[in-house]
Enzyme design. Structure first.
Site, short mmCIF file in Angstrom:
data_model
loop_
_atom_site.label_atom_id
_atom_site.label_comp_id
_atom_site.label_asym_id
_atom_site.label_seq_id
_atom_site.Cartn_x
_atom_site.Cartn_y
_atom_site.Cartn_z
N ARG A 262 8.68 -22.69 21.97
CA ARG A 262 9.32 -22.90 23.27
C ARG A 262 8.74 -24.11 24.01
O ARG A 262 9.41 -24.79 24.75
CB ARG A 262 9.11 -21.67 24.16
CG ARG A 262 9.80 -20.43 23.68
CD ARG A 262 9.48 -19.27 24.60
NE ARG A 262 10.09 -19.45 25.91
CZ ARG A 262 11.23 -18.87 26.28
NH1 ARG A 262 11.87 -18.08 25.44
NH2 ARG A 262 11.73 -19.07 27.47
N LYS B 120 2.99 -9.91 9.27
CA LYS B 120 2.82 -8.55 9.73
C LYS B 120 2.70 -8.55 11.25
O LYS B 120 2.30 -9.57 11.81
CB LYS B 120 1.60 -7.92 9.06
CG LYS B 120 0.26 -8.28 9.70
CD LYS B 120 -0.83 -7.41 9.20
CE LYS B 120 -2.11 -7.76 9.91
NZ LYS B 120 -2.68 -6.77 10.73
N ASP C 268 0.96 -10.21 3.55
CA ASP C 268 -0.23 -9.45 3.91
C ASP C 268 -1.39 -10.31 3.42
O ASP C 268 -1.67 -10.38 2.22
CB ASP C 268 -0.25 -8.07 3.23
CG ASP C 268 -1.46 -7.24 3.66
OD1 ASP C 268 -2.51 -7.84 3.96
OD2 ASP C 268 -1.35 -6.01 3.70
N HIS C 269 -2.05 -10.96 4.36
CA HIS C 269 -2.98 -12.02 3.94
C HIS C 269 -4.15 -11.48 3.11
O HIS C 269 -4.82 -12.24 2.41
CB HIS C 269 -3.47 -12.84 5.13
CG HIS C 269 -4.47 -12.14 5.98
ND1 HIS C 269 -4.13 -11.39 7.07
CD2 HIS C 269 -5.82 -12.06 5.89
CE1 HIS C 269 -5.21 -10.89 7.62
NE2 HIS C 269 -6.25 -11.28 6.93
N LYS D 83 -6.69 -13.02 -0.64
CA LYS D 83 -8.14 -13.17 -0.76
C LYS D 83 -8.53 -13.13 -2.24
O LYS D 83 -8.03 -12.32 -3.02
CB LYS D 83 -8.86 -12.05 -0.01
CG LYS D 83 -8.76 -12.17 1.50
CD LYS D 83 -9.47 -11.01 2.16
CE LYS D 83 -9.37 -11.08 3.67
NZ LYS D 83 -10.19 -12.13 4.27
N HIS E 60 -3.24 -3.45 5.09
CA HIS E 60 -4.35 -3.95 4.28
C HIS E 60 -4.98 -2.84 3.42
O HIS E 60 -5.20 -3.01 2.22
CB HIS E 60 -5.45 -4.55 5.16
CG HIS E 60 -4.99 -5.67 6.03
ND1 HIS E 60 -3.99 -6.53 5.66
CD2 HIS E 60 -5.40 -6.10 7.25
CE1 HIS E 60 -3.81 -7.43 6.62
NE2 HIS E 60 -4.66 -7.18 7.59
#
Lengths: 361, 507
Positions: B61, B167, B196-197, B201, B259
């Protein structure tokens, strides 16, 4: 934000006229002394043994290169310094330093460096001197750019030989030597690693299906290189030959101007090959590459922020872009070399063989 | 479309070619973009991992203009990149950056994005894939999806379009289903990358390698040898500036539903035939389907919620949850959750899986601890055998990424005294590489269309189905969450979930 690496003060030991057994005992004691009462948890690096061999006059230069590796740990680094005079015993100096963890509760990873001064006559039995000192069950890498006898002696204990064909005065002889060593151990050639970004960008340029079809119609390849980096150029050409099915049918020969020219039989064309030295480049390695086919070409050259790419299409249109990427610099190349010692490189062997075959033709 | 394997020049390369891509980030001036996405994109540029033809469009924005957004992005990268930026690479990257100012509720915003993307593609002279990354507040996901569809951006003629949804994907089962429907009204499932980070990993991916490339574990990996499993995501920090989100979400929605369940599925899944996206995701979904959601009357025995009050963390006094800025007065949002689940299939029947996540705990630690059953008979008796303990395999995700196996060993000396010792593998001590940030890996996978590390529609819904009864029970429960002291291991009440004499590991 990136931060610098903090290390604990080194703990050290030294002795003159010592033996491998005494050095091994000292390393055990250093491991016990390392915490100095600090409330830290320590972990010994268990990556590889790096054995380097250098004459006294070049010792400082080598150590500086190793120190610029920064946080990249070897388990145990040996700097074997060749005395100016003859000698039969050893002087040794050992240090252990630990990288402080970047977060609470983290582990301090420790590395050791053992510097051994020895006589030139002792190089032929270097393996028996170092074998009791090597960390077990991790690869041993030997790097001895100027002392072939040290490499030959260490082949019984080393799994990887680090070479830099670009440092040798005769690139053809350097590649032949690398090919010989490849029968005995895994060879990691820094001259080859200097070609990595160029190979990645060429692969990317020809990855779209429409472009991939053009691979079979390539009819000229020109590689521009820093004058001492002909071996990188030869390996890049060898890679193209091997991957595109030109291997074993080409030939390369040097001319008086320092260029190397030749040709190879492609599937649809004869491919003209040319390696041109260019002056004025401070970094070792390649300066540019141009791949051409009927009516079109792709050029890659060093530029700010990456490689400057220019494409000319058969319809006459041209496009230019920057293939982004930071220069790794020579410390980065050496670090890549150590990483490469831990993995297989499917493309190096065929590239080396192709280059060697064409030089021999 | 031809595959990468057909390109002979890509053999053996670490950075495989990626098709030309325009990455459009919605919410480009938000916290996620500033702290994670923009630095990740820079690091990919630094390493030469971006496509040769790469453009980025920021959408938000705020009135910034191209140059204003370049300044913003440059500052974010300088501040949050894991490495100090190279000035020339950063300049080259920022030259590829454009900006569209507009509301995501406004259809004209998407029209301008479409025009700009087409202009960039024409300038590049090649067909360009488009990635639409929704890094916005969750309530803007559906308007953004609708806007993309309305502008014809979901189905380009000559290239691929993909959408990345951050998420939380819904706040309960019904809302997740509704969001899935909204997304799939516009995009096909193969175009959707629900992120989902944790899955990006390195240590989480290593779980697949540990389990399926080592023969030593498989014979033990079942109800016959595993006593119980604890999966922990402990944070020592509070909610920071996230009260607006967190106070409506809580620990179960924020960490456990996504997670922790992802870690559980990777731990429990059967070996996939290959690492192809649907082969892996099929196996993960089977695990989720094998977890029986609790009946309403079982919730109190299967889940504990807690909320921190003031205490001391790492030597510093910290306020309680209700004193945190932005938290509603009298909020009953849980800052800690512990759940007991059972995976009711042949391999895992009867093995309790304990999941817990919390804020303002004693320290930061994310780990999976697999506790094996004790030996059937201990020949060593008396006080000297008091140190005997079941073997534990601990997969540490952070801070010390690695794997450790506890064994018991004889204490040196004349007596047979026993105590546990550890065999440890540490990433930091065993490899020469710095692990990339999870977002770097996931952005590359998105550009390559590789969805293995992203969640599928049925996976998201199956995960919500497990926790929906707990959320409903808590919503109807007037009792506040159990209090725990900041800097502790969580509410003592959580111990009642544990069976067969087990105890929680220290966080």
């Amino acid at each position: 934000m990136a931060t610098g690496v903090s290390v604990t003060p080194e703990v050290a030991w030294s002795a003159r006229g010592t033996t491998p057994k005494e050095i091994a005992a000292a390393l055990s004691r250093l491991a016990g002394d390392r915490d100095g009462g600090r409330p830290l948890a320590y972990a010994p690096a268990r990556v590889l043994n790096l054995v380097t061999v250098v004459e006294r006059a070049r010792r400082d230069e080598l150590v500086e290169r190793l120190e610029r590796l920064g946080r990249l740990h070897t388990s145990r680094t040996f700097v074997c310094v060749i005395s100016d005079g003859e000698r039969r015993d050893l002087d040794a100096f050992a240090t252990m330093s630990c990288e402080l963890p970047s977060h609470p509760g983290g582990l301090a990873v420790c590395r050791e460096r053992v510097e051994i001064e020895l006589g030139r006559g002792q190089l032929s039995r270097l393996e028996s001197i170092l074998d009791p000192l090597l960390v077990g069950d991790v690869p041993t890498v030997v790097w001895s750019p100027r002392h072939r006898e040290a490499v030959d002696a260490m082949l019984a204990a080393a799994q990887v030989v680090l070479v830099d064909s670009g440092e040798q005065p005769d690139p053809a002889a350097a590649l032949v030597r690398a090919a010989e060593l490849a029968h005995e151990a895994q060879v990691v050639d820094l001259a080859w690693l200097r070609t990595t970004p160029w190979r990645e960008r060429l692969a990317a340029a020809f990855d779209p299906p429409a472009q991939r079809d053009m691979l079979a119609r390539i009819d000229c390849v020109t590689v521009r290189h820093e004058p001492a980096a002909a071996s990188s150029g030869l390996l890049l050409v060898g890679w193209l030959c091997a991957q595109l099915g030109w291997a074993g049918r080409g030939r390369l020969a040097g001319d008086r101007g320092g260029s190397i020219t030749g040709s190879a039989d492609g599937p649809e064309n004869q491919v003209e090959l040319r390696l041109e030295p260019v002056d004025g480049q401070s970094a070792p390695g390649l300066a540019g590459v141009t791949v051409g086919g009927p009516g079109g070409s792709l050029s890659l050259d060093r530029g700010p922020g990456g490689l400057a790419a220019r494409e000319r299409r058969p319809d006459g249109r041209e496009r230019a872009w920057t293939a982004m990427g930071a220069s790794r610099g020579e410390p980065g190349i050496l670090a890549d070399g150590l990483r490469a010692a831990l993995s297989d490189d499917l493309a190096y062997g065929p590239a080396l063989r192709s280059a060697a075959v064409m030089l021999a033709a | 479309m031809a595959t990468v394997q057909e390109n002979p020049l890509s053999v053996g390369l670490e950075h495989l070619p990626i098709d030309p891509t325009t990455l459009v980030i919605f919410g480009a001036t938000g916290d996620l973009a500033r702290r994670k996405l923009l630095p990740a994109i820079y690091n990919l540029a630094h390493e030469g991992s971006l496509p040769a033809h790469f453009e980025m469009i920021g959408v938000a924005r705020r009135e910034l203009g191209d140059d204003g957004f370049r300044d913003y992005a440059g500052e974010a990268i300088e501040r949050f990149s894991r490495r100090a930026p190279d000035a020339e690479v950063l300049r080259a990257l920022l030259e590829r950056v454009r900006y569209v100012s507009g509301s995501l509720d406004d259809a004209t915003t998407y029209g301008r994005v479409a025009e700009l993307a087409a202009e960039l593609e024409a300038g590049a002279g090649v067909a360009t894939n488009r990635i639409f990354y929704l890094a916005t507040a969750p309530e803007l996901f559906e308007p953004a999806i609708g806007g993309l569809g309305g502008a014809g951006l979901a189905r380009p003629d000559r290239s691929q379009a993909r959408v990345v949804v951050e998420k939380p994907f819904g706040h309960d089962l019904d809302s997740a289903r509704a969001l899935n429907q909204a997304v799939l009204d516009v995009f096909e499932e193969r175009q959707v990358f629900r992120i989902d980070h944790y899955l990006g990993k390195e240590t989480v991916q290593n779980m697949l390698v540990l389990r399926f490339a080592n023969g030593i574990f498989e014979p033990l990996w079942n109800r016959s040898y595993v006593d119980h499993v604890q999966i922990t995501a402990a944070e020592d920090i509070g909610i920071g500036s996230r009260a607006g989100y967190y106070d409506n979400a809580g620990a179960l929605r924020d960490i456990a539903q996504n997670h922790l369940l992802q870690l559980l599925t990777l731990l429990c899944m059967e070996p996939p035939v290959s690492l192809a996206p649907d082969e892996v995701r099929n196996e993960k979904v089977k695990v989720l389907h094998a977890i029986r959601p609790p009946h309403p009357e079982e919730v109190a025995d299967m889940a504990v919620r807690g909320q921190y009050h003031g205490g001391t963390v790492a030597g510093e006094e910290v306020p309680g949850y209700l004193e945190e800025e932005g938290v509603r007065a009298g909020s009953d949002t849980e800052s800690y959750v512990a759940v007991k689940l059972f995976v009711e299939n042949w391999r895992w029947a009867g093995v309790p899986f304990y999941l817990r996540a919390g804020k303002r705990l004693a320290r930061q630690s994310t780990e999976i601890a697999v506790t094996l059953k004790p030996v059937p008979h201990l020949a060593f008796q008396g006080p000297d055998a008091a140190g005997a303990a079941p073997n534990q395999l601990v997969l540490s995700v952070q801070p010390n990424e690695g794997v450790s196996l506890s064994l018991v060993a004889k204490v040196p000396g004349a007596r047979i005294q026993i105590r546990p010792v550890n065999m440890e593998f540490l990433y930091g001590a065993s490899f020469l590489s710095q692990s990339p940030e999870a977002y770097e890996r996931l952005i590359v996978d998105t550009m390559r269309g590789q969805a293995t590390l992203f969640t599928r529609r049925d996976e998201v819904e199956a995960a919500w189905a497990i926790f929906d009864p707990i959320l409903r029970a808590w919503a109807g429960d007037a009792a506040p969450p159990t209090a725990y002291r900041a800097g502790s291991d969580g509410p003592e009440d959580a111990a009642r979930l544990l069976e067969r004499g087990a105890s929680w590991r220290r966080v």
